[in-house]
Design a protein around this motif. Structure first.
Motif, PDB file in Angstrom:
ATOM      1  N   SER A  95      -3.287   1.602   1.041  1.00  0.00           N
ATOM      2  CA  SER A  95      -2.877   0.591   0.108  1.00  0.00           C
ATOM      3  C   SER A  95      -3.773   0.767  -1.460  1.00  0.00           C
ATOM      4  N   PHE A  96      -4.928   0.982  -1.045  1.00  0.00           N
ATOM      5  CA  PHE A  96      -5.675   0.972  -2.327  1.00  0.00           C
ATOM      6  C   PHE A  96      -5.490   2.165  -3.183  1.00  0.00           C
ATOM      7  N   VAL A  97      -5.244   3.392  -2.620  1.00  0.00           N
ATOM      8  CA  VAL A  97      -4.822   4.555  -3.178  1.00  0.00           C
ATOM      9  C   VAL A  97      -3.235   4.550  -3.901  1.00  0.00           C
ATOM     10  N   ARG A  98      -2.531   3.858  -3.311  1.00  0.00           N
ATOM     11  CA  ARG A  98      -1.115   3.601  -3.921  1.00  0.00           C
ATOM     12  C   ARG A  98      -1.129   2.546  -5.145  1.00  0.00           C
ATOM     13  N   GLU A  99      -2.045   1.618  -5.016  1.00  0.00           N
ATOM     14  CA  GLU A  99      -2.277   0.625  -6.254  1.00  0.00           C
ATOM     15  C   GLU A  99      -2.793   1.313  -7.143  1.00  0.00           C
ATOM     16  N   ALA A 100      -3.937   1.952  -6.843  1.00  0.00           N
ATOM     17  CA  ALA A 100      -4.695   2.658  -7.863  1.00  0.00           C
ATOM     18  C   ALA A 100      -3.976   3.971  -8.584  1.00  0.00           C
ATOM     19  N   ARG A 101      -3.232   4.458  -7.934  1.00  0.00           N
ATOM     20  CA  ARG A 101      -2.455   5.537  -8.613  1.00  0.00           C
ATOM     21  C   ARG A 101      -1.333   4.865  -9.571  1.00  0.00           C
ATOM     22  N   ARG A 102      -0.640   3.669  -9.162  1.00  0.00           N
ATOM     23  CA  ARG A 102       0.146   2.816  -9.817  1.00  0.00           C
ATOM     24  C   ARG A 102      -0.278   2.477 -11.175  1.00  0.00           C
ATOM     25  N   ALA A 103      -1.673   1.943 -11.087  1.00  0.00           N
ATOM     26  CA  ALA A 103      -2.139   1.225 -12.237  1.00  0.00           C
ATOM     27  C   ALA A 103      -2.871   2.321 -13.007  1.00  0.00           C
ATOM     28  N   LEU A 104      -2.929   3.609 -12.719  1.00  0.00           N
ATOM     29  CA  LEU A 104      -3.488   4.547 -13.633  1.00  0.00           C
ATOM     30  C   LEU A 104      -2.336   5.118 -14.525  1.00  0.00           C
ATOM     31  N   ARG A 105      -0.966   5.191 -13.797  1.00  0.00           N
ATOM     32  CA  ARG A 105       0.241   5.512 -14.612  1.00  0.00           C
ATOM     33  C   ARG A 105       0.459   4.598 -15.299  1.00  0.00           C
ATOM     34  N   THR A 106       0.541   3.145 -14.988  1.00  0.00           N
ATOM     35  CA  THR A 106       1.237   2.087 -15.787  1.00  0.00           C
ATOM     36  C   THR A 106       0.209   1.766 -16.982  1.00  0.00           C
TER      37      THR A 106
END
Length: 131
Positions: free
Chosen positions: A96-107
């Motif tokens: 969950s943390f990996v998914r959310e962090a990757r999304r935050a970096l992209r957006t």
């Protein structure tokens, strides 16, 4: 010669939520130094203090913005590895943390600099392959 302001993101699996929290003080010290140098800093860190992280950004003690990301109960005292050994199902929180962090970096990007504390999961797999 004055340094130019950079937009920096710090990805970490350990960051103090308050002065009494023993987690990640060395990361917070690094963030404070970056802020003293005049940089804009965003910290991406796992929320380990209850069921739901605060919405949006929280302003940290050095003026940094902190995005607390969902991470289940994988992170926190005495550390992710010990917590995962104790209960392997906590790995879902890491995902969950990996998914959310990757999304935050992209957006929220682009950023001038990325600082990743801890190879797993902050360098790989969170930042792997991101431009």
């Amino acid at each position: 010669m004055k340094n130019s302001t950079e937009r920096i993101v710090v990805v970490t699996s350990s960051y103090p939520a308050d002065p009494d929290d023993p987690s990640g003080h060395f990361v917070a010290s690094d963030v404070a130094r970056l802020r003293r140098d005049g940089h804009e800093v965003l910290v991406l860190a796992p929320w380990v203090f209850g069921p739901k992280p605060p919405l949006g950004f929280v302003t940290g003690p050095s003026g940094e913005r902190v995005a607390w990301l969902r991470a289940g109960d994988a992170f926190g005292w005495p550390g992710a590895l010990a917590r995962l050994r104790e209960r392997p199902s906590r790995a879902l929180g890491v995902l969950s943390f990996v998914r959310e962090a990757r999304r935050a970096l992209r957006t929220l990007g682009p950023f001038d600099r990325l600082v990743a504390h801890f190879v797993l999961p902050s360098v790989w797999p969170i930042t792997d392959g991101l431009e």
